[in-house]
Design a protein around this motif. Structure first.
Motif, PDB file in Angstrom:
ATOM      1  N   SER A 154      77.025  11.609  65.673  1.00  0.00           N
ATOM      2  CA  SER A 154      78.381  12.025  65.314  1.00  0.00           C
ATOM      3  C   SER A 154      79.383  11.048  65.927  1.00  0.00           C
ATOM      4  CB  SER A 154      78.668  13.445  65.831  1.00  0.00           C
ATOM      5  OG  SER A 154      78.970  13.395  67.200  1.00  0.00           O
ATOM      6  N   VAL A 155      80.596  11.152  65.514  1.00  0.00           N
ATOM      7  CA  VAL A 155      81.583  10.163  65.906  1.00  0.00           C
ATOM      8  C   VAL A 155      82.224  10.510  67.248  1.00  0.00           C
ATOM      9  CG1 VAL A 155      83.574  11.216  64.764  1.00  0.00           C
ATOM     10  CG2 VAL A 155      83.404   8.720  64.915  1.00  0.00           C
ATOM     11  N   TRP A 156      82.070  11.771  67.682  1.00  0.00           N
ATOM     12  CA  TRP A 156      82.815  12.235  68.857  1.00  0.00           C
ATOM     13  C   TRP A 156      82.471  11.517  70.157  1.00  0.00           C
ATOM     14  CZ3 TRP A 156      87.098  13.937  67.525  1.00  0.00           C
ATOM     15  CH2 TRP A 156      87.238  14.636  66.309  1.00  0.00           C
ATOM     16  N   PRO A 157      81.165  11.348  70.474  1.00  0.00           N
ATOM     17  CA  PRO A 157      80.897  10.642  71.732  1.00  0.00           C
ATOM     18  C   PRO A 157      81.522   9.248  71.754  1.00  0.00           C
ATOM     19  CG  PRO A 157      78.848  11.277  70.643  1.00  0.00           C
ATOM     20  CD  PRO A 157      79.953  11.803  69.822  1.00  0.00           C
ATOM     21  N   TRP A 158      81.491   8.588  70.621  1.00  0.00           N
ATOM     22  CA  TRP A 158      82.046   7.232  70.564  1.00  0.00           C
ATOM     23  C   TRP A 158      83.549   7.280  70.815  1.00  0.00           C
ATOM     24  CZ3 TRP A 158      78.730   3.149  69.783  1.00  0.00           C
ATOM     25  CH2 TRP A 158      77.445   3.488  69.355  1.00  0.00           C
ATOM     26  N   LEU A 159      84.194   8.202  70.067  1.00  0.00           N
ATOM     27  CA  LEU A 159      85.646   8.280  70.187  1.00  0.00           C
ATOM     28  C   LEU A 159      86.054   8.632  71.617  1.00  0.00           C
ATOM     29  CD1 LEU A 159      87.120   9.951  66.993  1.00  0.00           C
ATOM     30  CD2 LEU A 159      87.345   7.600  67.833  1.00  0.00           C
ATOM     31  N   SER A 160      85.366   9.624  72.189  1.00  0.00           N
ATOM     32  CA  SER A 160      85.785  10.037  73.528  1.00  0.00           C
ATOM     33  C   SER A 160      85.511   8.924  74.540  1.00  0.00           C
ATOM     34  CB  SER A 160      85.111  11.345  73.934  1.00  0.00           C
ATOM     35  OG  SER A 160      83.742  11.263  73.693  1.00  0.00           O
ATOM     36  N   ALA A 161      84.410   8.197  74.347  1.00  0.00           N
ATOM     37  CA  ALA A 161      84.129   7.090  75.269  1.00  0.00           C
ATOM     38  C   ALA A 161      85.222   6.043  75.177  1.00  0.00           C
ATOM     39  CB  ALA A 161      82.771   6.471  74.942  1.00  0.00           C
ATOM     40  N   ILE A 162      85.598   5.707  73.950  1.00  0.00           N
ATOM     41  CA  ILE A 162      86.623   4.680  73.784  1.00  0.00           C
ATOM     42  C   ILE A 162      87.955   5.170  74.355  1.00  0.00           C
ATOM     43  CG2 ILE A 162      87.981   3.422  72.071  1.00  0.00           C
ATOM     44  CD1 ILE A 162      85.362   3.346  70.385  1.00  0.00           C
ATOM     45  N   ALA A 163      88.259   6.466  74.108  1.00  0.00           N
ATOM     46  CA  ALA A 163      89.509   7.013  74.631  1.00  0.00           C
ATOM     47  C   ALA A 163      89.523   6.966  76.152  1.00  0.00           C
ATOM     48  CB  ALA A 163      89.688   8.452  74.145  1.00  0.00           C
ATOM     49  N   LEU A 164      88.405   7.376  76.763  1.00  0.00           N
ATOM     50  CA  LEU A 164      88.314   7.337  78.224  1.00  0.00           C
ATOM     51  C   LEU A 164      88.527   5.926  78.746  1.00  0.00           C
ATOM     52  CD1 LEU A 164      85.304   9.624  79.182  1.00  0.00           C
ATOM     53  CD2 LEU A 164      87.630   9.787  80.035  1.00  0.00           C
ATOM     54  N   LEU A 165      87.841   4.992  78.106  1.00  0.00           N
ATOM     55  CA  LEU A 165      87.890   3.607  78.572  1.00  0.00           C
ATOM     56  C   LEU A 165      89.306   3.055  78.450  1.00  0.00           C
ATOM     57  CD1 LEU A 165      86.528   1.037  79.528  1.00  0.00           C
ATOM     58  CD2 LEU A 165      85.875   0.556  77.191  1.00  0.00           C
ATOM     59  N   ALA A 166      89.893   3.213  77.258  1.00  0.00           N
ATOM     60  CA  ALA A 166      91.214   2.625  77.020  1.00  0.00           C
ATOM     61  C   ALA A 166      92.271   3.332  77.868  1.00  0.00           C
ATOM     62  CB  ALA A 166      91.561   2.704  75.546  1.00  0.00           C
ATOM     63  N   GLY A 167      92.256   4.656  77.835  1.00  0.00           N
ATOM     64  CA  GLY A 167      93.244   5.411  78.601  1.00  0.00           C
ATOM     65  C   GLY A 167      93.107   5.123  80.083  1.00  0.00           C
ATOM     66  N   GLY A 168      91.884   5.149  80.564  1.00  0.00           N
ATOM     67  CA  GLY A 168      91.647   4.896  81.983  1.00  0.00           C
ATOM     68  C   GLY A 168      92.140   3.524  82.382  1.00  0.00           C
ATOM     69  N   ALA A 169      91.829   2.527  81.557  1.00  0.00           N
ATOM     70  CA  ALA A 169      92.232   1.166  81.888  1.00  0.00           C
ATOM     71  C   ALA A 169      93.753   1.055  81.912  1.00  0.00           C
ATOM     72  CB  ALA A 169      91.644   0.183  80.879  1.00  0.00           C
ATOM     73  N   PHE A 170      94.403   1.706  80.944  1.00  0.00           N
ATOM     74  CA  PHE A 170      95.860   1.645  80.867  1.00  0.00           C
ATOM     75  C   PHE A 170      96.496   2.274  82.116  1.00  0.00           C
ATOM     76  CE2 PHE A 170      99.853   3.721  79.604  1.00  0.00           C
ATOM     77  CZ  PHE A 170     100.577   2.591  79.258  1.00  0.00           C
ATOM     78  N   LEU A 171      96.026   3.478  82.441  1.00  0.00           N
ATOM     79  CA  LEU A 171      96.593   4.169  83.596  1.00  0.00           C
ATOM     80  C   LEU A 171      96.285   3.430  84.903  1.00  0.00           C
ATOM     81  CD1 LEU A 171      95.982   7.895  82.685  1.00  0.00           C
ATOM     82  CD2 LEU A 171      98.150   6.672  82.793  1.00  0.00           C
ATOM     83  N   PHE A 172      95.076   2.875  84.962  1.00  0.00           N
ATOM     84  CA  PHE A 172      94.687   2.155  86.181  1.00  0.00           C
ATOM     85  C   PHE A 172      95.621   0.971  86.405  1.00  0.00           C
ATOM     86  CE2 PHE A 172      92.154  -1.171  88.300  1.00  0.00           C
ATOM     87  CZ  PHE A 172      91.955  -0.531  89.500  1.00  0.00           C
ATOM     88  N   ASN A 173      95.955   0.315  85.318  1.00  0.00           N
ATOM     89  CA  ASN A 173      96.860  -0.817  85.416  1.00  0.00           C
ATOM     90  C   ASN A 173      98.200  -0.372  86.001  1.00  0.00           C
ATOM     91  OD1 ASN A 173      96.744  -3.529  85.099  1.00  0.00           O
ATOM     92  ND2 ASN A 173      97.756  -3.521  83.097  1.00  0.00           N
ATOM     93  N   ARG A 174      98.633   0.822  85.558  1.00  0.00           N
ATOM     94  CA  ARG A 174      99.876   1.364  86.112  1.00  0.00           C
ATOM     95  C   ARG A 174      99.737   1.632  87.613  1.00  0.00           C
ATOM     96  NH1 ARG A 174     103.634   3.742  82.880  1.00  0.00           N
ATOM     97  NH2 ARG A 174     104.121   2.346  81.164  1.00  0.00           N
ATOM     98  N   CYS A 175      98.591   2.180  87.985  1.00  0.00           N
ATOM     99  CA  CYS A 175      98.398   2.577  89.376  1.00  0.00           C
ATOM    100  C   CYS A 175      98.352   1.384  90.313  1.00  0.00           C
ATOM    101  CB  CYS A 175      97.099   3.369  89.528  1.00  0.00           C
ATOM    102  SG  CYS A 175      97.209   4.980  88.781  1.00  0.00           S
ATOM    103  N   ARG A 176      98.053   0.226  89.763  1.00  0.00           N
ATOM    104  CA  ARG A 176      97.925  -0.940  90.633  1.00  0.00           C
ATOM    105  C   ARG A 176      99.225  -1.196  91.383  1.00  0.00           C
ATOM    106  NH1 ARG A 176      95.042  -5.531  87.198  1.00  0.00           N
ATOM    107  NH2 ARG A 176      96.343  -6.827  88.540  1.00  0.00           N
ATOM    108  N   ARG A 177     100.342  -0.940  90.705  1.00  0.00           N
ATOM    109  CA  ARG A 177     101.617  -1.167  91.379  1.00  0.00           C
ATOM    110  C   ARG A 177     101.776  -0.192  92.552  1.00  0.00           C
ATOM    111  NH1 ARG A 177     106.433  -1.084  87.724  1.00  0.00           N
ATOM    112  NH2 ARG A 177     105.306  -2.826  86.787  1.00  0.00           N
ATOM    113  N   LEU A 178     101.337   1.026  92.323  1.00  0.00           N
ATOM    114  CA  LEU A 178     101.390   2.041  93.372  1.00  0.00           C
ATOM    115  C   LEU A 178     100.647   1.559  94.616  1.00  0.00           C
ATOM    116  CD1 LEU A 178     102.512   4.987  93.194  1.00  0.00           C
ATOM    117  CD2 LEU A 178     100.134   5.713  92.940  1.00  0.00           C
ATOM    118  N   VAL A 179      99.434   1.041  94.387  1.00  0.00           N
ATOM    119  CA  VAL A 179      98.611   0.564  95.498  1.00  0.00           C
ATOM    120  C   VAL A 179      99.301  -0.606  96.185  1.00  0.00           C
ATOM    121  CG1 VAL A 179      96.398  -0.452  96.107  1.00  0.00           C
ATOM    122  CG2 VAL A 179      96.509   1.344  94.373  1.00  0.00           C
ATOM    123  N   ALA A 180      99.815  -1.514  95.374  1.00  0.00           N
ATOM    124  CA  ALA A 180     100.447  -2.698  95.953  1.00  0.00           C
ATOM    125  C   ALA A 180     101.643  -2.299  96.823  1.00  0.00           C
ATOM    126  CB  ALA A 180     100.889  -3.647  94.843  1.00  0.00           C
TER     127      ALA A 180
END
Lengths: 413, 442, 316
Positions: free
Chosen positions: B394-420
């Protein structure tokens, strides 16, 4: 060197290792499979894994062993003796009492030795080691022990079958031996020399080559040597790339010989050899797709369940092993490894290939062996290559028996 | 990171000698207590836990000896396993002799390994240490291949790939110790590992040891002040080979089998990874690397057949983002450890960890699904992922994996400033409060 | 006898040329950047897999061109987005990076094409006997392989000697700062060289794929020997790499046909070694048995006595 980081380091270590937990659970017979599931040799392990899944489901569906279900855990040993010993310890901690392993005689010797020591040091918790593919003769001769049972025919038994067949082939006049430079390769070479001298003294051995194990990229120099020797037959224990590259170089150089092999039917080999092997590649094996006039029900069921191109029922002997385990448990009326080991000794069964027997004196299974030719004139092909194996001769179980030097040390009681 | 180079011993004082001594060695004492307790910690008190700990101890000695070469002296070797393996062979042959009646207690076996390592270190070191850099690295590669091949061919000595076995339980039993149980062997290994670590640390304080860094950083200058760089390299090489041999002897004792692969390129590569991943610029980095890599190699394969893929990604990540290795990452926090803003740093880490974990989970899902489909297509579309049953058709595991990856990467990039920001705050504070000379680099 | 010598020579030359194809790219990379690129053989493997895949879609000849270009593009990306950042951390970091990359490539290949050797057969268009030699037909693809290899050598030699780019690369080899100071974009030269080097390995892979076996461990099997060629040949020398490849190919091939051991030599001098002495095992090893070790022996000897290699301009 600073000092204060060290507590931090040790704390990190403690965190790391504390994540590993193992706990035993309810009454079931625990089996452990220790073979490669990753890395270069993984395909063989994964193929065997499927056989185990199939066999265990079958036994559990029929009620298990004396009413207890079988469960198996698969441990990846990366065909490395050291990794295997760690995996073995993991399996023992998890409560496994029956260890299955097959790939690599080096691993087999390490496990056999470790099981022997473990059983000596932990009376009452004995485990058995079922070896389904490691063929070094030493395991049932000089280095035999009570806890090891072998369900594949060893290198010497296979060579006897090959040489007995060669004895009936008058066109074989000059034989070239080419093998990998390690214990198994050397065992094949010396068995071939000894047995040919006995059965066909007129055959000339025109070459006895050892080459480094899995290091040679270009076999053409070896093929040039074979060609120059005028050999009409090559006997080789080579497996995997060492066989494919050798065969390929032979084909490129227009070498016209018959190949007598140990592993031309191993997983992936028929694909690698391909159409060029038609009629010229022979193998000695305990089972092949056309061994029986009609396919065994287990073979059919297995192929129905696993449908990949390479999913062949390569380990018929595992079927035999599980039949024997079931019969031994029934005979011993117990699932205790020591009792099962005693019940296995000398056990006789009839399988669809014929009579088989577990020798009591060295724990080697006697089973029929086939010498077969890779051919396009067959009922069932292998690996969807359009070619399959065709029996040249079937050797009955008792004719494969060899004298043994094993001095079995049995536990007391 | 260059903490180890510039670190100076605590100033000597004469009063309260014993207390002082204890005070200065409290890290060692703490480590010793942890090591004694570890094999009784639940989860580690089985055969597997104890043998894993034993293997970590052996790997730590081996990695420390490698750190002498690479970290302290700048000698990159691709063939350090030669001395490990030959030491192992010496150990196993001595064990066989003991099995046959030689009255030597088993715990002394590693000494034979050390002696053999030293002997071969002197032999090959004389040939190879005349040059440093890439030439040394390539010679060590060649020597490693040659010795490995020789072990394959000389089966009488090495037993080939099947190896030589012995029984550590057969021999003199001092104080009723049989050395059969893993626990006893563990303590033997811990004893020798601690000895080896202490000796190597002590070696680095000798004049020759101190000159290692000089030879690494500027051989000409070392030569000017009267130290022959070739000689220093040779001495360090021999010492490193000796401790590698000791580790080999421990290996023989632990596994009771030594095979040709003990001298092989795979093992040489592994020790390089341990030392580098742990961090070459600090002494305990090698230990951290040895423990981490050993654990990953042994346990990762329990969870996924694609473990080599993750290992490769891990190496690349360390090389790209943590050049000081794991110990470098830890040591980076030393300057700000006492500050109040340190809590902010920890908090920012915790916040950044969430999207990072999400992204990692997404990536792992994608990799696992792909790997499974490619290598075991016949097992069907259903598989277990993170304790969930997943239907990959089914398409769901793929979609959720991609969503997790993209969303996580985007938010992580934001958090980098916080850490800095948190880092900036903490290091400012550290500078004003502690009068730090060096600015920490996040 | 003549037949054996001819075939051995031919086999040696063919193997040597294959080695040259793989190692020529590494010579460029290693000489210019000092990177011990453990992933170079992985590029060779990628070339083999790509050409197989493209070959099944649109045929062998387009694959022969497209596959190396693809590999070259991957090489450029690796340099630009990976190695460049690692470069400043020194050799060990670079090695580990390429080490990890080699793992990654192998695992990715497994993910796409599976663990077993793929059926990468000699393409039908070049699967015919080229000529007869002593009554044996010689396969055409080996002739093609020799032609490509020799062509590669000629191309590199001329490009190095005759073009402006070659001039800059040669200058960057010995004086990178100076070349940078003269206004040349050294990082861009690095990307270019890495791409060319990888593409050459990819091209070797197209041929090597069916001459050897196309399987996920083919890179690991060929990796170390390629270093040997580069070092023995000498840094910065295409001609040196060519000679070293041929030397290794031919020596190794002839060594296989020598069934003599030290024991035989001693026997000439009437020295008998008893078969139970420890020395007997060493002395009984045949030259043929030890043939694949010869490259490493050569490596060690060369590095100890002539660290700049056969034709190198400076020490490794």
């Amino acid at each position: 060197m600073r000092k204060s980081p060290q507590p931090a380091a040790w704390a990190a270590i403690a965190c790391f290792v504390a994540t590993i937990f193992a706990g035993p659970s309810a009454a079931e017979v625990k089996l452990a499979f220790i073979d490669p599931l990753s890395g270069g040799a993984a395909s063989a392990g994964i193929n065997a894994q499927k056989h185990f899944t199939y066999e265990i489901d079958k036994i559990n569906a029929a009620g298990g062993l004396n009413g207890e279900k079988l469960s198996i855990v698969f441990y990846d040993n990366k065909v490395d003796p050291q990794e295997s010993l760690i995996a073995l310890k993991k399996a023992l901690d998890d409560g496994a009492r029956y260890i299955f392993q097959g790939n690599g005689s080096a691993v087999a010797l390490a496990i056999s030795d470790a099981v022997l020591k473990y059983n000596e040091r932990n009376p009452g918790k004995e485990v058995l080691y079922f070896n389904y593919a490691a063929v070094d003769p030493a395991l049932t001769n000089a280095k035999c022990n009570f806890w090891h049972f072998r369900f594949d025919s060893d290198a010497d038994m296979k060579m006897t079958a090959l040489v007995n067949f060669i004895a009936t082939q008058p066109q074989v006049k000059k034989v070239y031996l080419i093998n990998q430079d390690y214990s198994f390769g050397k065992a094949v070479a010396s068995a071939a020399r000894r047995m040919l001298a006995d059965k066909r003294p007129d055959v000339e051995i025109v070459g006895d080559e050892l080459h480094p194990l899995q290091k040679v990229q270009d076999f053409s120099p070896y093929v040039a040597k074979i060609k120059a020797s005028g050999a009409d037959t090559v006997i080789t224990g080579n497996w995997s790339n060492d066989m494919y590259l050798l065969f390929k170089a032979g084909k490129d150089a227009g070498l016209k010989v018959t190949w007598y092999t140990y592993y031309a039917d191993a997983l992936g080999a028929p694909t690698a050899i391909g159409r060029d092997g038609n009629g010229v590649v022979k193998v000695v094996t305990s089972f092949h797709g056309n061994a029986l006039p009609e396919p065994d029900p287990d073979v059919a069921a297995f192929r129905k369940r696993f449908t990949d191109k390479l999913d062949e029922f390569n380990y018929y002997r595992l079927n035999t092993a599980f039949m024997m385990l079931t019969a031994a448990a029934a005979k011993a009326k117990s699932n205790d490894p020591v009792k099962i080991a005693r019940a296995l000794e000398g056990m006789k069964l009839t399988t669809s290939v014929g009579d088989v027997e577990m020798r009591a004196d060295n724990h080697q299974l006697l089973q029929p062996l086939y010498v077969a030719t890779f051919s396009d004139n067959v009922k069932f092909d292998v690996e969807k290559t359009g070619l399959g194996f065709k029996t040249d001769v079937k050797v009955t179980a008792k004719d494969t028996a060899m004298p043994t030097t094993c001095q079995m040390q049995r536990p007391n009681g | 990171m260059s903490e180890s180079k510039t670190a100076s011993p605590v100033p000597e004082r004469r009063s309260g000698a014993l207390l002082q001594w204890l005070e200065r060695r409290k890290a060692w004492l703490f480590a010793a207590i942890v090591l004694i307790i570890l094999p009784h910690v639940p989860g580690l008190d089985g055969n597997f836990g104890r043998s894993l700990l034993s293997q970590m101890g052996i790997a730590a000695v081996f990695a420390l000896s490698y750190n002498l070469l690479l970290g302290q002296t700048g000698l990159l070797s691709f063939g350090h396993a030669v001395y490990f393996g030959l030491g192992g062979y010496a150990g196993i042959h001595l064990m066989r002799a003991i099995n046959a009646g030689l009255p030597i207690p088993m715990p002394l076996v590693p000494l034979a390994g050390a002696a053999t390592g030293l002997a071969f270190g002197m032999l090959f070191g004389a040939l190879t240490t005349r040059r440093a850099g890439v030439v040394f690295a390539l010679i060590s590669l060649g020597v490693g291949e040659l010795v490995f091949a020789a072990m394959r061919i000389l089966q009488g000595f090495s037993g080939g790939e099947e190896g030589i076995t012995a029984n550590r339980g057969m021999g003199p039993h001092p104080f009723g110790l049989t050395f059969g149980p893993q626990l006893q062997v563990y303590y033997v290994i811990v004893f020798w590992s601690a000895m080896a670590a202490a000796l190597m640390a002590a070696f680095l304080r000798t004049p020759a040891g101190r000159m290692c860094n000089a030879v690494r950083d500027n051989p000409e200058r070392a030569a000017f002040i009267g130290y022959d760089p070739v000689r220093i390299r040779f001495v360090v090489f021999c010492v490193a080979a000796m401790f590698a041999g000791l580790a080999g002897g421990l290996h023989a004792l632990n596994y009771e089998i030594v095979a040709a692969e003990a001298v092989g390129a795979g093992r040489s590569g592994t020790v390089l990874l341990m030392a580098y991943i742990g961090g070459v610029h600090s002494f305990f980095g090698a230990v951290l690397g040895a423990v981490t890599i050993t654990w990953l190699q042994v346990s990762l394969s329990d969870y996924t057949t694609a473990w080599q893929l993750y290992l490769g990604l891990f190496f690349i990540a360390v090389v790209l983002f943590a050049p000081g290795g794991l110990s470098g990452l830890l040591l980076m926090h030393r300057p700000i450890l006492g500050t109040r803003a340190f809590l902010h740093v920890v908090k920012s880490y915790a916040i950044a960890a969430l999207p990072a974990l999400a992204a990692a989970a997404g990536a792992i899902m994608l990799l696992e699904i792909n790997y499974r489909r490619a290598t075991q297509p016949d097992t069907g579309a259903r598989m277990r992922l993170f304790w969930m049953d997943v239907d990959t058709s089914s398409v769901w595991p793929w979609l959720s994996a991609i969503a997790l990856l993209a969303g996580g990467a985007f938010l992580f990039n934001r958090c980098r400033r916080l850490v800095a920001n948190a880092w900036q705050q903490a290091s400012d504070e550290a500078r004003t409060v502690g009068g730090m000379q060096r600015e920490p680099r996040p | 006898m003549l037949e054996i010598i001819t075939f051995s020579l031919l086999n040696g030359v063919v193997y040597g040329l294959l080695l040259f194809m793989v190692s020529s790219g590494l010579t460029l990379i290693f000489s210019l950047m000092g990177v011990l690129n453990f992933a170079h053989a992985s590029m060779f493997m990628l070339g083999a897999y790509f050409s197989y895949q493209i070959g099944t879609w649109i045929g062998f000849w387009p694959a022969l061109v497209i596959a190396p270009l693809l590999v070259g593009a991957i090489g450029a990306a690796v340099e630009r987005y990976g190695l460049r950042h690692v470069h400043k951390q020194g050799h060990v970091a670079e090695i580990l990076f390429t080490f990890g990359l080699a793992y990654l490539v192998a695992e990715s290949v497994i993910m796409i094409w599976g663990r077993n050797p793929i059926e990468n057969r000699v393409p039908a268009v070049i699967d015919f006997p080229a000529f007869l030699l002593f009554g044996t037909s010689y396969p055409a693809y080996k002739v093609l392989m020799m032609a490509i290899s020799v062509g590669m050598f000629a191309f590199l030699y001329l490009a190095f000697r005759r073009t402006r780019l070659g001039l800059i690369i040669r200058a960057a080899l010995t004086h990178p700062e100076m070349v940078g100071a003269l206004g040349h974009d050294v990082p861009r030269i690095f990307v270019l060289v890495f791409a060319i080097g990888s593409a050459l390995a990819g091209l070797a892979g197209v041929i090597g794929g069916f001459a050897l076996l196309t399987e996920p461990s083919m890179a690991a099997a060929l990796g170390p020997i390629v270093f040997v060629v580069v070092v023995v040949g000498g840094l910065g020398s295409i001609t040196g790499a060519f000679i070293a490849s041929m030397l290794i190919g031919i020596i190794q091939t002839f060594a296989v046909s020598l069934d003599y051991s030290l024991l035989d030599l001693l026997r000439v001098f009437h020295v008998v070694v008893s078969s139970d002495s420890a020395f007997h095992e060493v002395a009984a090893v045949k030259i043929a048995q030890a043939a694949p070790l010869i490259p490493y022996l050569l490596l060690v000897v060369i590095l100890i006595f002539r660290p700049r290699g056969l034709l190198g301009r400076r020490d490794a």
